[in-house]
Design an enzyme around this catalytic site. Structure first.
Site, mmCIF file in Angstrom:
data_model
loop_
_atom_site.group_PDB
_atom_site.id
_atom_site.type_symbol
_atom_site.label_atom_id
_atom_site.label_comp_id
_atom_site.label_asym_id
_atom_site.label_seq_id
_atom_site.Cartn_x
_atom_site.Cartn_y
_atom_site.Cartn_z
ATOM 1 N N HIS A 109 0.808 -1.229 0.000
ATOM 2 C CA HIS A 109 0.000 0.000 0.000
ATOM 3 C C HIS A 109 0.842 1.280 0.000
ATOM 4 O O HIS A 109 0.505 2.233 -0.714
ATOM 5 C CB HIS A 109 -0.980 -0.001 1.172
ATOM 6 C CG HIS A 109 -2.187 -0.874 0.956
ATOM 7 N ND1 HIS A 109 -3.218 -0.549 0.100
ATOM 8 C CD2 HIS A 109 -2.510 -2.075 1.487
ATOM 9 C CE1 HIS A 109 -4.129 -1.504 0.119
ATOM 10 N NE2 HIS A 109 -3.726 -2.445 0.954
ATOM 11 N N ASP A 116 -7.305 -2.360 -2.078
ATOM 12 C CA ASP A 116 -8.266 -3.231 -1.408
ATOM 13 C C ASP A 116 -9.604 -2.905 -2.048
ATOM 14 O O ASP A 116 -10.047 -1.744 -2.030
ATOM 15 C CB ASP A 116 -8.317 -2.941 0.093
ATOM 16 C CG ASP A 116 -7.047 -3.398 0.811
ATOM 17 O OD1 ASP A 116 -6.250 -4.132 0.199
ATOM 18 O OD2 ASP A 116 -6.852 -2.998 1.971
ATOM 19 N N GLU A 177 -6.068 -12.637 1.866
ATOM 20 C CA GLU A 177 -6.972 -11.483 1.820
ATOM 21 C C GLU A 177 -7.587 -11.397 0.417
ATOM 22 O O GLU A 177 -6.947 -10.892 -0.502
ATOM 23 C CB GLU A 177 -6.211 -10.188 2.140
ATOM 24 C CG GLU A 177 -5.565 -10.189 3.519
ATOM 25 C CD GLU A 177 -4.786 -8.910 3.808
ATOM 26 O OE1 GLU A 177 -4.601 -8.086 2.878
ATOM 27 O OE2 GLU A 177 -4.371 -8.724 4.958
ATOM 28 N N HIS A 180 -7.232 -7.959 -1.465
ATOM 29 C CA HIS A 180 -5.957 -7.242 -1.652
ATOM 30 C C HIS A 180 -5.257 -7.681 -2.939
ATOM 31 O O HIS A 180 -4.876 -8.837 -3.087
ATOM 32 C CB HIS A 180 -5.044 -7.505 -0.446
ATOM 33 C CG HIS A 180 -3.708 -6.820 -0.543
ATOM 34 N ND1 HIS A 180 -3.466 -5.593 0.017
ATOM 35 C CD2 HIS A 180 -2.553 -7.194 -1.159
ATOM 36 C CE1 HIS A 180 -2.205 -5.244 -0.239
ATOM 37 N NE2 HIS A 180 -1.642 -6.201 -0.956
#
EC number: 3.4.13.22
Length: 212
Positions: A109, A116, A177, A180
């Site tokens: 990030h 996301d 995730e 992500h």
């Protein structure tokens, strides 16, 4: 490696990409939280055009300041240190913390190379993806894992739509995730067997200056 490619704001980049301005599932206070590198935004447009009619990408978070990533990681490390008994070695603690929060030096990030995101319908209803975004393994009973076999058929179908669109546009998923996805960061480089990352971490002050 660092390409020095500029950032763009996904809130105004393309109508096929919807954004969540509410920050309802992110604790990122940065005014730049929906920004990504231009190359990432362009790939998201490619992914968006591969979606079924009436479905859009719904981005919750893009850029995350390095300082915030350091804070997340330190807090998670401290939480583990306070709850694990017996206490493992510092090296093992670091590794355990890394399972849920990326260490700042490798996190995607802060490079502007990760998003996301989920799917949203034309009438503003988020798709059932089998677990809420940002749920941990423990909180979701493992449903946060992208290829979890115990989610509903509808959720599995929705995940497959997201997977097909994003992998088709070159993105790499972080397997614990489902939300992500990244391109050009260090994790992507390892997974795609690239010799180096394209994007490195950027301090928030750089984005502040660029937006003046």
């Amino acid at each position: 490696m660092e390409s020095h490619e500029g950032f763009v704001d996904l809130a105004t980049f393309d109508e096929r990409i919807a954004v969540d301005l509410s920050r309802s599932v992110v604790s990122n206070p940065s005014p730049h939280f929906l920004k990504v590198r231009r190359g990432i935004a362009e790939r998201l447009v490619v992914a968006a055009h591969a979606l079924p009619a009436g479905v859009r990408l719904y981005v919750k978070e893009g850029y995350r300041p390095l300082a915030l990533q350091r804070e997340y990681f330190a807090d998670h490390l401290a939480a583990l240190r306070g709850t694990l008994n017996p206490l493992p070695s510092d090296e093992t603690l670091y590794e355990l913390a890394s399972h849920h929060v990326a260490p700042p030096e490798v996190a995607a990030h802060p490079t502007g190379a990760a998003v996301d995101l989920t799917l949203i319908s034309a009438d503003g209803i988020e798709a059932d993806m089998g677990s809420i975004m940002n749920a941990t393994d423990h909180e979701s009973s493992g449903a946060c894992y992208t290829h979890n076999a115990f989610i509903s058929r509808a959720a599995a179908r929705n995940r497959q739509v997201l997977i097909d669109a994003l992998t088709g546009a070159g993105f790499t998923n972080y397997p614990s995730e489902w939300w992500h996805w990244s391109f050009g960061d260090r994790y992507w480089a390892v997974m795609q067997r690239e010799s180096h990352a394209i994007y490195g971490p950027v301090e928030e002050s750089m984005l502040d200056e660029a937006s003046r």
